[in-house]
Motif scaffolding. Sequence first.
Motif, mmCIF file in Angstrom:
data_model
loop_
_atom_site.group_PDB
_atom_site.id
_atom_site.type_symbol
_atom_site.label_atom_id
_atom_site.label_comp_id
_atom_site.label_asym_id
_atom_site.label_seq_id
_atom_site.Cartn_x
_atom_site.Cartn_y
_atom_site.Cartn_z
ATOM 1 N N GLU A 92 36.981 41.220 30.653
ATOM 2 C CA GLU A 92 36.913 39.761 30.510
ATOM 3 C C GLU A 92 36.202 39.328 29.229
ATOM 4 O O GLU A 92 36.394 38.205 28.775
ATOM 5 C CB GLU A 92 36.187 39.139 31.703
ATOM 6 C CG GLU A 92 36.957 39.237 32.998
ATOM 7 C CD GLU A 92 36.178 38.659 34.158
ATOM 8 O OE1 GLU A 92 35.306 37.797 33.938
ATOM 9 O OE2 GLU A 92 36.448 39.076 35.289
ATOM 10 N N HIS A 93 35.387 40.187 28.653
ATOM 11 C CA HIS A 93 34.627 39.831 27.464
ATOM 12 C C HIS A 93 35.348 40.163 26.162
ATOM 13 O O HIS A 93 34.816 39.925 25.080
ATOM 14 C CB HIS A 93 33.245 40.488 27.493
ATOM 15 C CG HIS A 93 32.344 39.888 28.518
ATOM 16 N ND1 HIS A 93 31.869 38.602 28.431
ATOM 17 C CD2 HIS A 93 31.863 40.399 29.674
ATOM 18 C CE1 HIS A 93 31.111 38.346 29.482
ATOM 19 N NE2 HIS A 93 31.089 39.415 30.251
ATOM 20 N N ALA A 94 36.547 40.713 26.239
ATOM 21 C CA ALA A 94 37.341 40.977 25.034
ATOM 22 C C ALA A 94 38.200 39.747 24.742
ATOM 23 O O ALA A 94 38.878 39.244 25.629
ATOM 24 C CB ALA A 94 38.223 42.203 25.235
ATOM 25 N N SER A 95 38.136 39.262 23.503
ATOM 26 C CA SER A 95 38.892 38.063 23.139
ATOM 27 C C SER A 95 39.572 38.239 21.785
ATOM 28 O O SER A 95 38.911 38.220 20.744
ATOM 29 C CB SER A 95 37.969 36.845 23.090
ATOM 30 O OG SER A 95 38.663 35.724 22.594
ATOM 31 N N PRO A 96 40.894 38.353 21.783
ATOM 32 C CA PRO A 96 41.600 38.466 20.514
ATOM 33 C C PRO A 96 41.510 37.177 19.682
ATOM 34 O O PRO A 96 41.581 37.217 18.459
ATOM 35 C CB PRO A 96 43.048 38.748 20.901
ATOM 36 C CG PRO A 96 43.130 38.677 22.369
ATOM 37 C CD PRO A 96 41.769 38.493 22.929
ATOM 38 N N VAL A 97 41.311 36.045 20.352
ATOM 39 C CA VAL A 97 41.251 34.765 19.648
ATOM 40 C C VAL A 97 39.980 34.664 18.807
ATOM 41 O O VAL A 97 40.023 34.324 17.629
ATOM 42 C CB VAL A 97 41.340 33.584 20.641
ATOM 43 C CG1 VAL A 97 41.121 32.258 19.929
ATOM 44 C CG2 VAL A 97 42.674 33.609 21.366
ATOM 45 N N TRP A 102 37.058 42.971 19.870
ATOM 46 C CA TRP A 102 38.472 43.102 19.536
ATOM 47 C C TRP A 102 38.641 43.674 18.139
ATOM 48 O O TRP A 102 37.999 43.237 17.197
ATOM 49 C CB TRP A 102 39.150 41.728 19.594
ATOM 50 C CG TRP A 102 40.640 41.815 19.574
ATOM 51 C CD1 TRP A 102 41.459 41.556 18.511
ATOM 52 C CD2 TRP A 102 41.496 42.189 20.639
ATOM 53 N NE1 TRP A 102 42.770 41.751 18.861
ATOM 54 C CE2 TRP A 102 42.827 42.143 20.174
ATOM 55 C CE3 TRP A 102 41.274 42.590 21.962
ATOM 56 C CZ2 TRP A 102 43.921 42.454 20.969
ATOM 57 C CZ3 TRP A 102 42.356 42.899 22.755
ATOM 58 C CH2 TRP A 102 43.666 42.831 22.260
ATOM 59 N N CYS A 103 39.506 44.667 18.014
ATOM 60 C CA CYS A 103 39.859 45.226 16.709
ATOM 61 C C CYS A 103 41.143 44.538 16.257
ATOM 62 O O CYS A 103 42.204 44.737 16.863
ATOM 63 C CB CYS A 103 40.067 46.740 16.809
ATOM 64 S SG CYS A 103 40.550 47.491 15.229
ATOM 65 N N ARG A 104 41.039 43.727 15.228
ATOM 66 C CA ARG A 104 42.207 42.973 14.754
ATOM 67 C C ARG A 104 43.249 43.905 14.112
ATOM 68 O O ARG A 104 44.453 43.653 14.205
ATOM 69 C CB ARG A 104 41.776 41.900 13.771
ATOM 70 C CG ARG A 104 40.941 40.813 14.439
ATOM 71 C CD ARG A 104 40.757 39.622 13.520
ATOM 72 N NE ARG A 104 39.751 38.700 13.990
ATOM 73 C CZ ARG A 104 39.950 37.753 14.905
ATOM 74 N NH1 ARG A 104 41.116 37.645 15.479
ATOM 75 N NH2 ARG A 104 38.973 36.947 15.260
ATOM 76 N N ASP A 105 42.809 45.001 13.497
ATOM 77 C CA ASP A 105 43.747 45.940 12.867
ATOM 78 C C ASP A 105 44.613 46.652 13.908
ATOM 79 O O ASP A 105 45.814 46.782 13.737
ATOM 80 C CB ASP A 105 43.000 46.975 12.030
ATOM 81 C CG ASP A 105 42.285 46.361 10.840
ATOM 82 O OD1 ASP A 105 42.711 45.272 10.390
ATOM 83 O OD2 ASP A 105 41.289 46.947 10.377
#
Length: 171
Positions: A92-97, A102-105
Amino acid sequence: MMFQQTFVTARTPTGGETRLSVHRRADAVVSLIAQHRAAASASRRYADLADRSLAAQLAAEDAAVETGLSPFERLTCPAHRRWIHQCIASPEHASPVTGHRWCRDCQCAVTVAIDELTGDVTMACPRCRRTPKGIATRQIVSACRASLATVHDHRAQPAPSMLHFGERRPA
């Protein structure tokens, strides 16, 4: 219809005068009342928690968020009702926004390891093994370290009713 603005004149510490709008002062009073109501509501919300320092911190942060604290700066998690370092690894604590955990790559959630003994907070992408750079990662590390320190400080304070080894109860 004409509106009249009322001003209050006050002296500053340097002897100058400043004019404060009564409306601005009224807004501040309303804000204080809102903070008090939010804190009272939050106190009831966490009344069942055994850890009273956690309950107090949750309530205080809930009230602070209502008045402008960023939810990403919290030391507690209202969803899990825990210290943030205890539940930050939850999906629940991972947020791509926002980029939190979160790893954007690689477009995947980052793993977090918390060492409660040393206070180390380590984050790494499971695919590329790098730690994401950015404010979100710094916020998580900072919040987890502060959460660990707060818990450690609360645990280090002995309860007033506890006796130390070798002490006797007063007669």
